[in-house]
Structures are given as C-alpha cells and as structure tokens.
Design a protein around this motif. Structure first.
Motif: not given
Length: 115
Positions: A28-34, A59-61, A63-70, A74-82
């Motif tokens: 919720a407070d920003g993009a992060k790595r696992h 879980t991250l994978h 959530l990404q498939r379900n388009r909740l995170v992306s 520019s930094d594919p190791r970080r996940y962020r909320l969509t």
C-alpha cells in the motif's frame, strides 16, 4: 540445529484470501521486492500471525495474473499495486473491519442474553 519458534497466541494464516490481503496491504505504501514485502510483514505484524513467508512469491505471481499487482519494466523485481489492486485492498479492509466489528458485538453480547 533448528531454532524453536516462539510460542504464544499466534493466528495461523493459511487462507489464500488472507495472505493475498496481507501482501496487498504491504504494498500500500509503494513498490517493493518480495524480500521487502516479507520484511514489512515481519516488522509490522511480527509474531502475531503465523504467516508462511514461502507463500509470498507464489502469491505475488497469482496477484499479478489477476491484475492486482504489476511489475514495471524499468524494475521488474518490484511489485506495485494496480488501480484494481487498490480497490480490492480497500474492499478487503472494509470487509475485515465489518467482520471484526460483528464478531466483537456478538462476543460482547454473548453473556447478556435474557434468561
């Protein structure tokens, strides 16, 4: 040698929806790595929950498939909320608050029934 886990009152988290909600909340407070998500959960939740940290990457994978995170290119190791993930987190928080308030009302009124 293995180290014993601390005993005490810990809620065991195994439900996929609950793990999803915690991971979304950690973002919720920003993009992060696992590993940063795991650290946020350890720091903020501590020993109150028995969360299997090995479930964070799968879980991250999901959530990404379900388009909740992306993951930004520019930094594919970080996940962020969509935007969908932000709305989902808000809905989950409202549902959790409603559930907790209802459980407290029921528990508080449990001893005051008429006899």
């Amino acid at each position: 040698m293995t180290t014993a886990r601390p005993t005490g009152s810990r809620a065991r988290i195994r439900d996929r929806g609950q793990i999803d909600a915690l991971v979304l909340a950690a973002l919720a407070d920003g993009a992060k790595r696992h590993d940063e998500i795991a650290e946020t959960l350890r720091r903020q939740v501590g020993d109150a929950l028995d969360l299997p940290y090995s479930r964070i990457v799968p879980t991250l994978h999901r959530l990404q498939r379900n388009r909740l995170v992306s993951r930004p290119s520019s930094d594919p190791r970080r996940y962020r909320l969509t935007d969908v993930g932000k709305r989902s987190l808000s809905a989950r928080l409202r549902a959790a608050d409603t559930f907790a308030a209802s459980a407290h009302r029921l528990a508080d009124g449990a001893g005051s029934g008429s006899s």
